[in-house]
Scaffold this active site. Structure first.
Site, PDB file in Angstrom:
ATOM      1  CG  HIS A 234      32.403 -19.304  68.930  1.00 37.39           C
ATOM      2  ND1 HIS A 234      33.411 -18.723  69.661  1.00 37.39           N
ATOM      3  CD2 HIS A 234      32.875 -19.388  67.650  1.00 37.39           C
ATOM      4  CE1 HIS A 234      34.448 -18.451  68.866  1.00 37.39           C
ATOM      5  NE2 HIS A 234      34.139 -18.842  67.641  1.00 37.39           N
TER       6      HIS A 234
HETATM    7  C1  BDR Z   1      29.907 -16.163  66.691  1.00 42.60           C
HETATM    8  O1  BDR Z   1      29.968 -15.602  65.373  1.00 42.60           O
HETATM    9  C2  BDR Z   1      29.653 -16.575  64.411  1.00 42.60           C
HETATM   10  O2  BDR Z   1      30.589 -16.558  63.379  1.00 42.60           O
HETATM   11  C3  BDR Z   1      29.591 -17.904  65.127  1.00 42.60           C
HETATM   12  O3  BDR Z   1      28.594 -18.729  64.557  1.00 42.60           O
HETATM   13  C4  BDR Z   1      29.256 -17.529  66.541  1.00 42.60           C
HETATM   14  O4  BDR Z   1      27.865 -17.423  66.736  1.00 42.60           O
HETATM   15  C5  BDR Z   1      31.297 -16.169  67.277  1.00 42.60           C
HETATM   16  O5  BDR Z   1      31.794 -14.874  67.337  1.00 42.60           O
END
Ligand code: BDR
Ligand code: CA
Length: 312
Positions: A234
């Protein structure tokens, strides 16, 4: 030349994003925040990643809980340490004596061309804006990994980073600072496969092998929790617009953060109606964000793999 501040909660995909950003952009500093794990763990992980990469970028420990609620975490995805599987040595370096929000304020006042990359709950950034409203005119853009134009992950409606501190997210989205947002609607459409994890584990570079170990853990969680055959990265999608602007397509729209909904608290409400004012319909508000709608996932994964494998 543009310089960048990096706010994070490492975090497997945060680690990847930090290493890509540190290799390809001019980073002034890093702030940590609670999120994927508690603030002690995310700060230790940020220091450990930078130390393993032989990078001397200052790190400030940020805030350990949201503005209103109690802290949540994503240890079910990232493990007890927040970065399980990496097995990095404990860092010898220490965080700065100032807080995460203080580092953001100082940097914004010093730098004439600063952009902020925010890949975690927005608590540090909201606090900096509230404590020093003058920085709203100093920060050229905030690139956020958070929210979604469609579904959530922390809840059916809300993405984790926004859900973890909706009040902070609302302050940031309404700050008047130009926002670039990439959400789950784009970041979950591609990721690191088992073959790519194996290729990292077989790399001669020690750091790439450590991140391979981390991504092995994270991919297993993605498979068991979300039944996905790849691990989304992400957070690197908030970095890519600055390193390779053609890889993600954005559309301008208005984004509000739902802070009260019983089922929808933490949802990013993205106005994609392309509506001109019409009687009886909620009038469109002026755009406050460039929101990612489509990405070249293969090229982003190539960028991640090549960058990780370039570390000694
Ligand atoms: C986001 O939430 C976190 O767990 C990840 O690092 C990312 O920033 C994805 O929903
Ligand atoms: Ca993150």
């Amino acid at each position: 030349m543009t310089r960048f501040h990096f706010d994070c909660d490492p975090g497997h995909d945060d680690a990847v994003a930090l290493l890509v950003a540190a290799k390809l952009l001019d980073l002034t500093g890093v702030s940590t925040v609670f999120g994927n794990s508690n603030i002690t763990n995310t700060t230790r992980n940020a220091l450990a990643i930078l130390e393993a990469a032989d990078l001397s970028i200052p790190v400030a420990k940020g805030i350990g809980k949201p503005l209103v609620d109690n802290a949540i975490n994503a240890e079910s995805v990232h493990g007890k340490s927040g970065l399980d599987g990496a097995n990095l040595p404990p860092p010898a370096t220490k965080p700065l004596s100032i807080s995460g929000p203080e580092l953001i304020i100082n940097t914004a006042r010093q730098e004439d061309d600063l952009k902020v990359i925010a890949v975690a709950p927005l608590t540090n950034i909201a606090t900096a804006i509230v404590d020093a409203p003058d920085i709203r005119d100093r920060i050229r853009e905030i690139s956020i990994m958070g929210g979604s134009t469609t579904f959530g992950n922390a809840t059916p409606a809300a993405e984790f980073n926004i859900h973890a501190d909706p009040e902070a997210a609302a302050i940031v989205f309404n700050s008047g600072i130009p926002i670039r947002m990439v959400g789950l609607n784009v970041t979950t459409t591609f990721g690191i496969t088992v073959t790519q994890v194996q290729s990292l584990l077989a790399t001669s570079g020690k750091l790439a092998r450590a991140i391979g170990g981390a991504l092995d853990f994270y991919l297993n969680k993605q498979q068991s929790l979300y039944r996905r055959e790849y691990a989304p990265v992400h957070d690197v999608c908030a970095v890519a617009p600055y390193t390779h602007p053609a890889l993600i397509r954005h559309e301008n729209m208005h984004v509000d953060v739902e802070c009260t909904g019983k089922l929808t608290r933490g949802q990013t409400v993205c106005d994609q109606r392309r509506l001109s004012a019409a009687e009886g319909l909620a009038p469109p508000k002026a755009s406050n964000a460039a929101v990612a709608v489509q990405a070249d996932g293969k090229s982003i994964i190539d960028l991640v793999m090549n960058t990780l494998q370039s570390y000694p």
